[in-house]
Design a protein around this motif. Structure first.
Motif, PDB file in Angstrom:
ATOM      1  N   GLU A 242      19.615  45.660   2.637  1.00 28.99           N
ATOM      2  CA  GLU A 242      20.757  46.565   2.754  1.00 28.99           C
ATOM      3  C   GLU A 242      21.782  46.349   1.649  1.00 28.99           C
ATOM      4  O   GLU A 242      22.270  47.310   1.042  1.00 28.99           O
ATOM      5  N   GLU A 243      22.135  45.095   1.378  1.00 29.21           N
ATOM      6  CA  GLU A 243      23.169  44.835   0.382  1.00 29.21           C
ATOM      7  C   GLU A 243      22.731  45.280  -1.004  1.00 29.21           C
ATOM      8  O   GLU A 243      23.524  45.858  -1.761  1.00 29.21           O
ATOM      9  N   GLU A 244      21.483  45.031  -1.349  1.00 25.81           N
ATOM     10  CA  GLU A 244      20.982  45.460  -2.653  1.00 25.81           C
ATOM     11  C   GLU A 244      20.969  46.989  -2.744  1.00 25.81           C
ATOM     12  O   GLU A 244      21.299  47.561  -3.788  1.00 25.81           O
ATOM     13  N   PHE A 245      20.597  47.630  -1.649  1.00 23.47           N
ATOM     14  CA  PHE A 245      20.556  49.090  -1.667  1.00 23.47           C
ATOM     15  C   PHE A 245      21.955  49.675  -1.804  1.00 23.47           C
ATOM     16  O   PHE A 245      22.172  50.601  -2.599  1.00 23.47           O
ATOM     17  N   VAL A 246      22.911  49.157  -1.044  1.00 19.60           N
ATOM     18  CA  VAL A 246      24.280  49.679  -1.112  1.00 19.60           C
ATOM     19  C   VAL A 246      24.828  49.516  -2.529  1.00 19.60           C
ATOM     20  O   VAL A 246      25.461  50.435  -3.080  1.00 19.60           O
ATOM     21  N   ALA A 247      24.583  48.365  -3.139  1.00 23.66           N
ATOM     22  CA  ALA A 247      25.056  48.148  -4.508  1.00 23.66           C
ATOM     23  C   ALA A 247      24.409  49.136  -5.473  1.00 23.66           C
ATOM     24  O   ALA A 247      25.087  49.713  -6.342  1.00 23.66           O
ATOM     25  N   LEU A 248      23.107  49.343  -5.336  1.00 25.30           N
ATOM     26  CA  LEU A 248      22.396  50.274  -6.218  1.00 25.30           C
ATOM     27  C   LEU A 248      22.894  51.699  -6.027  1.00 25.30           C
ATOM     28  O   LEU A 248      23.196  52.409  -6.995  1.00 25.30           O
ATOM     29  N   ARG A 249      22.982  52.122  -4.778  1.00 27.65           N
ATOM     30  CA  ARG A 249      23.344  53.507  -4.477  1.00 27.65           C
ATOM     31  C   ARG A 249      24.780  53.802  -4.914  1.00 27.65           C
ATOM     32  O   ARG A 249      25.060  54.844  -5.521  1.00 27.65           O
ATOM     33  N   GLU A 250      25.704  52.894  -4.622  1.00 28.36           N
ATOM     34  CA  GLU A 250      27.095  53.137  -4.976  1.00 28.36           C
ATOM     35  C   GLU A 250      27.296  53.122  -6.483  1.00 28.36           C
ATOM     36  O   GLU A 250      28.106  53.896  -7.022  1.00 28.36           O
TER      37      GLU A 250
END
Length: 299
Positions: A242-250
């Motif tokens: 989740e944290e990696e995805f949120v960083a990538l998406r944002e």
């Protein structure tokens, strides 16, 4: 415990609308010939202000040619990049329209942005049915289920029809990654959770996305499977949690301009795909709020 029968396999016809890179769908029960339209597009030219119904009429022509009977007109969410043709199709056919019940939250949010509370009550009356999460209905004899899938918007949903899931702006084709989550009410963290819900479906579930921007200039495509997305999606294979995805998406969203039609389309789509009422001269007008959204590309 006895094995469950496999889900029925509906017929699916996709229609690529090149102006907005949208895919409209007709999904049909091959046994009863009943069908539903999902995410129809009302044509709009922002340069001239002209509207047309070519895309929506193509869906009706397909249904007529196949001898199908239209049962539902469905939207997955209030779209930010094209006008919904749900209102037009309702007027043409008399068939019920539906969307997820959280559309009321989107209406309230955009009421304030447009200052249109008197002309657009935020109670969902513009649709015949507001679906709850987990609610079931039928297309012919095929079971359909509504799965809330927020993140791209507050109100995004997936329609699971037999073995086919209509996921619109949640994930794209594997080489296109995932949808943006920076619109008012959007959330990259909520989008991750919605994607995980989709990835928990059986491997062979067919996934039908709502946009294809044809990376690398390839031809438009819109069908994949859960297994294919798990193995190949360019964002999900890169962001493992989740944290990696949120960083990538944002990070990606910070570099994206707002869709060209977001301020045009939301005022139509929170009305169930209906244009504003004519004014005293008989003409309809769109309302464009100034300085309402961040991210203007000044450079």
């Amino acid at each position: 415990m006895a094995d469950r029968d496999p889900p029925m396999r509906p017929l699916v016809e996709g229609f690529f609308e090149k102006r907005t890179s949208s895919i409209q769908y007709v999904v049909a029960d091959p046994d009863t010939k009943s069908c539903a339209i999902i995410d129809p597009v009302l044509d709009f030219d922002p340069n001239s202000g002209a509207t047309a119904t070519y895309s929506a009429d193509e869906l009706l022509s397909c249904i007529d040619d196949q001898g199908w009977k239209l049962q539902w007109i469905l939207d997955t969410h209030p779209h930010a990049d094209h006008f919904s043709a749900a209102g037009y199709l309702k007027d043409r056919t008399g068939v019920a329209t539906a969307i997820g019940e959280r559309v009321v939250q989107v209406q309230k949010l955009w009421q304030g942005i447009y200052n249109v509370s008197d002309g657009c009550p935020a109670d969902g009356w513009q649709w015949d049915r507001l679906f709850a999460d987990g609610e079931r209905f039928k297309i012919g004899n095929i079971d359909a289920e509504v799965l809330f899938a927020p993140g791209h918007t507050l109100a995004s949903i997936t329609y699971l029809v037999g073995d086919a899931a209509f996921i619109h702006d949640t994930i794209f084709m594997p080489d296109g990654g995932t949808a943006r989550a920076d619109f008012p009410g959007g959330s990259a963290r909520a989008l991750w959770k919605s994607i995980q819900r989709l990835m928990a479906l059986p491997d062979e579930t067919r996934l039908f996305t709502g946009h294809d921007y044809c990376p690398g200039g390839r031809k438009p495509a819109w069908e994949s499977t859960v297994a294919q997305q798990r193995a190949e999606n360019s964002h999900l294979t890169k962001a493992k949690n989740e944290e990696e995805f949120v960083a990538l998406r944002e990070a990606r969203d910070r570099d994206l301009p707002m869709p060209k039609l977001i301020l045009h389309s939301l005022q139509v789509n929170i009305r169930g795909g209906r244009l504003p009422e004519p004014e005293n001269n008989g003409k309809r007008y769109l309302k464009i709020p100034l300085d309402a959204l961040e991210g203007a590309p000044w450079g």
